[in-house]
Write a protein that holds these residues in place. Structure first.
Motif, PDB file in Angstrom:
ATOM      1  N   UNK A 208       5.801  30.194 106.230  1.00 32.13           N
ATOM      2  CA  UNK A 208       7.140  30.697 106.535  1.00 32.13           C
ATOM      3  C   UNK A 208       8.078  29.622 107.080  1.00 32.13           C
ATOM      4  N   UNK A 209       7.619  28.386 107.159  1.00 35.71           N
ATOM      5  CA  UNK A 209       8.465  27.332 107.724  1.00 35.71           C
ATOM      6  C   UNK A 209       9.674  27.060 106.840  1.00 35.71           C
ATOM      7  N   UNK A 210      10.813  26.971 107.465  1.00 31.73           N
ATOM      8  CA  UNK A 210      12.049  26.626 106.770  1.00 31.73           C
ATOM      9  C   UNK A 210      12.703  25.384 107.367  1.00 31.73           C
ATOM     10  N   UNK A 223       9.367  21.118  97.380  1.00 29.72           N
ATOM     11  CA  UNK A 223      10.230  22.242  97.741  1.00 29.72           C
ATOM     12  C   UNK A 223       9.387  23.498  97.949  1.00 29.72           C
ATOM     13  N   UNK A 224       9.083  23.861  99.197  1.00 26.37           N
ATOM     14  CA  UNK A 224       8.331  25.098  99.462  1.00 26.37           C
ATOM     15  C   UNK A 224       9.140  26.329  99.078  1.00 26.37           C
ATOM     16  N   UNK A 229      13.806  29.883  97.958  1.00 28.72           N
ATOM     17  CA  UNK A 229      14.556  31.137  98.067  1.00 28.72           C
ATOM     18  C   UNK A 229      15.966  30.862  98.576  1.00 28.72           C
ATOM     19  N   UNK A 230      16.077  29.963  99.547  1.00 23.89           N
ATOM     20  CA  UNK A 230      17.392  29.617 100.107  1.00 23.89           C
ATOM     21  C   UNK A 230      18.327  29.090  99.019  1.00 23.89           C
ATOM     22  N   UNK A 231      17.809  28.202  98.194  1.00 22.43           N
ATOM     23  CA  UNK A 231      18.626  27.649  97.119  1.00 22.43           C
ATOM     24  C   UNK A 231      18.829  28.664  96.000  1.00 22.43           C
ATOM     25  N   UNK A 232      17.831  29.509  95.789  1.00 25.16           N
ATOM     26  CA  UNK A 232      17.905  30.514  94.728  1.00 25.16           C
ATOM     27  C   UNK A 232      18.978  31.552  95.024  1.00 25.16           C
ATOM     28  N   UNK A 233      19.112  31.927  96.296  1.00 22.69           N
ATOM     29  CA  UNK A 233      20.140  32.886  96.682  1.00 22.69           C
ATOM     30  C   UNK A 233      21.519  32.319  96.398  1.00 22.69           C
ATOM     31  N   UNK A 234      21.722  31.050  96.697  1.00 24.72           N
ATOM     32  CA  UNK A 234      23.017  30.440  96.450  1.00 24.72           C
ATOM     33  C   UNK A 234      23.362  30.353  94.978  1.00 24.72           C
TER      34      UNK A 234
END
Length: 275
Positions: A208-210, A223-224, A229-234
């Motif tokens: 779960x580390x970000x 890229x974990x 997910x962070x980049x995918x949302x954008x």
């Protein structure tokens, strides 16, 4: 009929109802995440309460775009577990059995380290990693994520190893084993539940580390899934079905591990309290 019995039954019914309501509230985000993932092409406002025509299309999109990130998270999390247990087990054994001066102070300091904000550690590591050439590397991220679980693992393993009778280790040494052999063949097998518990929590910390994933990587080479997910949302802010499918896939490994290791976690956490 006994009035006290009626009150107990009524109280039990109310408690059960309250527990189910609380459980429903807690699990609703999980349901909505899965519900959205099963509805392809739907916006947030148009998502139905129940998927009338469920489809796995979003999961195909998530796997094709985030499969590499999932594999990266597996490698990093498993590596963090290996490094963390390799350091925590001997450290905990030394604090538990060798009677070191200031041992309690070391344990307390170890606990205090968990209160340091992650961004402070990440910024300090970035400067050190830049000089060591560990930026954008698996090894760098593994070492950083291992540090997340190390304090907890040391404290947990020490609490368990304190309860191991010293006579057991001494008997092994009388039979010809040295201190290291006794540690490997006697202490570690006896501490199996605590080791599994510490390893599980370290895996979850790393999975779960970000903060470290974002700070210690400047490219997409490592890229974990959290960063993915962070980049995918954008990039897919209008396609929440694919985003939610990615979130579901990222949650499945942790959920499976928690279910499989449940009995070991329970025994590992309570084992150190009995001597």
């Amino acid at each position: 009929m006994n009035p006290n019995s009626n009150r107990r039954r009524l109280r039990a019914a109310w408690n059960t109802t309250a527990a189910l309501l609380i459980l429903g509230v807690l699990l609703f985000p999980v349901y909505w995440m899965l519900n959205t993932a099963l509805q392809p092409g739907s916006s947030v406002a148009a998502t139905e309460w129940f998927p009338s025509s469920p489809s796995l299309e979003n999961f195909g999109t998530a796997i094709s775009s985030q499969g590499g990130s999932l594999l990266t998270s597996f490698v990093v999390a498993l590596g963090a577990v290996a490094v963390c247990l390799a350091l925590a087990a001997p450290a905990a054994y030394g604090l538990a059995q060798f009677g070191l001066r200031g041992g309690r102070g070391i344990v307390f300091t170890t606990l205090i380290t968990q209160m340091v904000p992650g961004i402070v550690i990440a910024n300090a590591l970035y400067s050190a990693y830049a000089e060591l050439g560990l930026i954008n590397s698996y090894l760098g991220l593994i070492l950083a994520d291992a540090s997340l679980g190390l304090p907890f693992a040391i404290v947990l393993l020490r609490a368990f190893m304190v309860s191991i009778p010293g006579e057991v280790v001494e008997a092994a040494m009388v039979d010809g084993a040295n201190r290291f052999t006794a540690f490997v063949r006697i202490v570690l097998p006896v501490s199996r539940n605590a080791l599994i518990t510490a390893g599980l929590f370290t895996f979850l910390f790393a999975w779960s580390d970000f903060m470290f994933a974002l700070t210690l990587n400047t490219t997409d080479d490592v890229k974990p899934i959290t960063l993915g997910i962070y980049q995918f949302v954008g990039a897919h802010v209008s396609d929440w079905g694919a985003v939610m499918a990615t979130a579901v896939l990222s949650a499945v490994p942790a959920a499976i591990l928690l279910v499989v290791a449940q009995k070991y976690v329970s025994a590992g956490i309570t084992g150190g309290s009995i001597k």
